[in-house]
Each structure stands twice: as C-alpha cells, then as structure tokens.
Design a protein around this motif. Structure first.
Motif, PDB file in Angstrom:
ATOM      1  N   GLY A   2      31.193  -4.811  -4.134  1.00 36.53           N
ATOM      2  CA  GLY A   2      32.460  -4.463  -3.518  1.00 36.53           C
ATOM      3  C   GLY A   2      33.012  -3.144  -4.022  1.00 36.53           C
ATOM      4  N   THR A   3      34.304  -3.138  -4.224  1.00 34.30           N
ATOM      5  CA  THR A   3      34.997  -1.929  -4.641  1.00 34.30           C
ATOM      6  C   THR A   3      34.771  -1.648  -6.128  1.00 34.30           C
ATOM      7  OG1 THR A   3      37.001  -3.082  -5.294  1.00 34.30           O
ATOM      8  CG2 THR A   3      36.832  -2.404  -2.966  1.00 34.30           C
ATOM      9  N   VAL A   4      35.236  -0.491  -6.538  1.00 28.06           N
ATOM     10  CA  VAL A   4      35.165  -0.122  -7.956  1.00 28.06           C
ATOM     11  C   VAL A   4      35.916  -1.158  -8.792  1.00 28.06           C
ATOM     12  CG1 VAL A   4      35.888   1.600  -9.652  1.00 28.06           C
ATOM     13  CG2 VAL A   4      34.847   2.337  -7.496  1.00 28.06           C
ATOM     14  N   ASP A   5      37.116  -1.528  -8.369  1.00 26.22           N
ATOM     15  CA  ASP A   5      37.899  -2.506  -9.135  1.00 26.22           C
ATOM     16  C   ASP A   5      37.166  -3.836  -9.260  1.00 26.22           C
ATOM     17  OD1 ASP A   5      39.986  -0.753  -9.620  1.00 26.22           O
ATOM     18  OD2 ASP A   5      41.168  -1.447  -7.903  1.00 26.22           O
ATOM     19  N   GLU A   6      36.551  -4.299  -8.178  1.00 22.18           N
ATOM     20  CA  GLU A   6      35.789  -5.548  -8.227  1.00 22.18           C
ATOM     21  C   GLU A   6      34.625  -5.426  -9.201  1.00 22.18           C
ATOM     22  OE1 GLU A   6      34.829  -5.966  -4.118  1.00 22.18           O
ATOM     23  OE2 GLU A   6      36.660  -7.064  -3.654  1.00 22.18           O
ATOM     24  N   TYR A   7      33.927  -4.292  -9.168  1.00 20.19           N
ATOM     25  CA  TYR A   7      32.806  -4.076 -10.077  1.00 20.19           C
ATOM     26  C   TYR A   7      33.286  -4.071 -11.531  1.00 20.19           C
ATOM     27  CZ  TYR A   7      28.919  -1.932 -12.497  1.00 20.19           C
ATOM     28  OH  TYR A   7      27.909  -1.688 -13.385  1.00 20.19           O
ATOM     29  N   LEU A   8      34.362  -3.382 -11.803  1.00 22.12           N
ATOM     30  CA  LEU A   8      34.882  -3.311 -13.173  1.00 22.12           C
ATOM     31  C   LEU A   8      35.242  -4.695 -13.706  1.00 22.12           C
ATOM     32  CD1 LEU A   8      37.140  -0.132 -12.899  1.00 22.12           C
ATOM     33  CD2 LEU A   8      34.995  -0.337 -14.183  1.00 22.12           C
ATOM     34  N   GLN A  35      38.234   4.219  -3.128  1.00 25.29           N
ATOM     35  CA  GLN A  35      37.166   3.294  -3.489  1.00 25.29           C
ATOM     36  C   GLN A  35      36.372   2.915  -2.245  1.00 25.29           C
ATOM     37  OE1 GLN A  35      38.170  -0.018  -5.987  1.00 25.29           O
ATOM     38  NE2 GLN A  35      39.781   1.138  -7.029  1.00 25.29           N
ATOM     39  N   GLY A  36      35.070   2.836  -2.427  1.00 20.61           N
ATOM     40  CA  GLY A  36      34.192   2.452  -1.333  1.00 20.61           C
ATOM     41  C   GLY A  36      32.799   2.213  -1.869  1.00 20.61           C
ATOM     42  N   LYS A  37      31.807   2.527  -1.058  1.00 18.97           N
ATOM     43  CA  LYS A  37      30.409   2.361  -1.454  1.00 18.97           C
ATOM     44  C   LYS A  37      29.624   3.621  -1.122  1.00 18.97           C
ATOM     45  CE  LYS A  37      29.850  -2.593  -0.982  1.00 18.97           C
ATOM     46  NZ  LYS A  37      29.033  -3.636  -0.396  1.00 18.97           N
ATOM     47  N   GLY A  38      28.675   3.918  -1.986  1.00 17.95           N
ATOM     48  CA  GLY A  38      27.721   4.997  -1.759  1.00 17.95           C
ATOM     49  C   GLY A  38      26.344   4.449  -2.057  1.00 17.95           C
ATOM     50  N   TYR A  39      25.487   4.452  -1.071  1.00 17.00           N
ATOM     51  CA  TYR A  39      24.133   3.915  -1.224  1.00 17.00           C
ATOM     52  C   TYR A  39      24.149   2.496  -1.806  1.00 17.00           C
ATOM     53  CZ  TYR A  39      22.844   8.708  -0.259  1.00 17.00           C
ATOM     54  OH  TYR A  39      22.723   9.934   0.338  1.00 17.00           O
ATOM     55  N   GLY A  40      25.112   1.698  -1.351  1.00 18.69           N
ATOM     56  CA  GLY A  40      25.202   0.309  -1.764  1.00 18.69           C
ATOM     57  C   GLY A  40      25.882   0.072  -3.101  1.00 18.69           C
ATOM     58  N   GLY A  48      34.946  11.020   3.251  1.00 18.16           N
ATOM     59  CA  GLY A  48      33.917  10.226   3.898  1.00 18.16           C
ATOM     60  C   GLY A  48      32.542  10.298   3.251  1.00 18.16           C
ATOM     61  N   LYS A  49      32.414  11.014   2.141  1.00 19.56           N
ATOM     62  CA  LYS A  49      31.129  11.151   1.455  1.00 19.56           C
ATOM     63  C   LYS A  49      31.235  10.627   0.023  1.00 19.56           C
ATOM     64  CE  LYS A  49      29.673  14.987   4.237  1.00 19.56           C
ATOM     65  NZ  LYS A  49      29.261  16.364   4.304  1.00 19.56           N
ATOM     66  N   PRO A  50      30.150  10.063  -0.500  1.00 20.88           N
ATOM     67  CA  PRO A  50      30.209   9.549  -1.872  1.00 20.88           C
ATOM     68  C   PRO A  50      30.387  10.680  -2.881  1.00 20.88           C
ATOM     69  CG  PRO A  50      27.967   9.391  -1.015  1.00 20.88           C
ATOM     70  CD  PRO A  50      28.835   9.861   0.111  1.00 20.88           C
ATOM     71  N   LEU A  51      31.371  10.529  -3.726  1.00 24.54           N
ATOM     72  CA  LEU A  51      31.674  11.512  -4.763  1.00 24.54           C
ATOM     73  C   LEU A  51      30.971  11.150  -6.063  1.00 24.54           C
ATOM     74  CD1 LEU A  51      33.569  13.924  -5.711  1.00 24.54           C
ATOM     75  CD2 LEU A  51      35.169  12.129  -6.414  1.00 24.54           C
ATOM     76  N   GLY A  62      24.905   4.650 -16.163  1.00 24.21           N
ATOM     77  CA  GLY A  62      24.465   5.745 -15.315  1.00 24.21           C
ATOM     78  C   GLY A  62      25.605   6.279 -14.468  1.00 24.21           C
ATOM     79  N   ILE A  63      25.674   7.604 -14.406  1.00 24.97           N
ATOM     80  CA  ILE A  63      26.606   8.282 -13.508  1.00 24.97           C
ATOM     81  C   ILE A  63      25.766   8.881 -12.393  1.00 24.97           C
ATOM     82  CG2 ILE A  63      28.295  10.141 -13.233  1.00 24.97           C
ATOM     83  CD1 ILE A  63      28.972   9.849 -16.180  1.00 24.97           C
ATOM     84  N   TYR A  64      26.143   8.572 -11.157  1.00 28.40           N
ATOM     85  CA  TYR A  64      25.402   9.015  -9.982  1.00 28.40           C
ATOM     86  C   TYR A  64      26.330   9.867  -9.118  1.00 28.40           C
ATOM     87  CZ  TYR A  64      22.709   5.093 -11.702  1.00 28.40           C
ATOM     88  OH  TYR A  64      22.019   4.230 -12.510  1.00 28.40           O
ATOM     89  N   PRO A  65      26.176  11.193  -9.165  1.00 28.95           N
ATOM     90  CA  PRO A  65      27.034  12.047  -8.341  1.00 28.95           C
ATOM     91  C   PRO A  65      26.455  12.314  -6.947  1.00 28.95           C
ATOM     92  CG  PRO A  65      25.788  13.387  -9.861  1.00 28.95           C
ATOM     93  CD  PRO A  65      25.431  11.947 -10.161  1.00 28.95           C
ATOM     94  N   PHE A  66      25.366  11.626  -6.596  1.00 27.02           N
ATOM     95  CA  PHE A  66      24.764  11.748  -5.268  1.00 27.02           C
ATOM     96  C   PHE A  66      24.328  13.176  -4.976  1.00 27.02           C
ATOM     97  CE2 PHE A  66      27.844   8.297  -5.328  1.00 27.02           C
ATOM     98  CZ  PHE A  66      27.028   7.227  -5.036  1.00 27.02           C
ATOM     99  N   SER A  67      23.916  13.895  -6.030  1.00 22.06           N
ATOM    100  CA  SER A  67      23.512  15.289  -5.885  1.00 22.06           C
ATOM    101  C   SER A  67      22.728  15.741  -7.122  1.00 22.06           C
ATOM    102  CB  SER A  67      24.751  16.174  -5.726  1.00 22.06           C
ATOM    103  OG  SER A  67      24.432  17.530  -5.931  1.00 22.06           O
TER     104      SER A  67
END
Length: 117
Positions: A2-8, A35-40, A48-51, A62-67
């Motif tokens: 789910g969201t970042v808060d749910e994950y935390l 908060q949202g999802k990027g690549y699941g 509208g893009k994963p940050l 792991g930190i994933y900046p999608f770049s």
C-alpha cells in the motif's frame, strides 16, 4: 503493498525510523510529492512519476530513485558512508550508518529535476 504510511507501520522500530527519515527528507524537499506506488513498491510520486522508494531488504535498506543517473549523481558521497553500497538503480545503507541528510537531499533534487525536464 500500500502507501508509504502502511509500509512504515509494518516495520520494526529501528528500520521504521531509518526509512521514515528518508521519506520525511524527500517530502520536505518536494512537498508536492504524494504517497503512491512505483514499480509495485510504496513510493513518493511527483507529477505522476515515481520520485523515490525506500524499502527494507534482508541485509540492508535500499533507496530506489527509479533512475541510474540519480544514483550516479551521489555515488561518491554514498561510498564514503560505512556499510553503504551502490547498484545500477539502488543505494544501500545500514540503519546504524545512515546517509547524511545532504546526500539524500541531493539525490531527491536530482530526481525531481529529471522529472521536471
């Protein structure tokens, strides 16, 4: 996932504090992110893009900046932190050796600017 808060809320306190800190810094730098999802993965989304996503793995956080370019932009600073490491699209660190605020902020700025272009 789910969201970042749910994950935390699913994490143990030490991991939660380390991961929440990264998200807090990123959101402070890019207050328009949501908060949202990027690549699941739970992630902050900007225009509208994963940050950025931050996740607990078996042996690291792991930190994933999608770049890959965003990772490269802070590679030298990351490698100076004990227990940290890099991969093509990932920055790894240990909760007991957090990345400095300025490294996280530089990473987020780089990714934000990529999205803005």
């Amino acid at each position: 996932m789910g969201t970042v808060d749910e994950y935390l809320n699913e994490l143990d306190p030490d991991d939660r504090a380390a991961i929440e800190r990264v998200y807090r810094l990123a959101h402070g730098e890019v207050p328009d992110s949501e908060q949202g999802k990027g690549y699941g993965m739970a992630a902050l989304i900007y225009q509208g893009k994963p940050l950025l996503s931050v996740m607990r793995a078996k042996k690291h956080i792991g930190i994933y900046p999608f770049s890959p370019d965003a990772v490269t932009s802070v590679a030298a600073q990351v490698q100076a932190v004990p227990g940290s490491g890099l991969d093509k699209g990932t920055i790894r660190f240990q909760p007991e050796h957090p990345l400095p605020d300025e490294v996280i902020l530089a990473l987020v700025r780089f990714r934000r600017d990529q999205i803005d272009r």
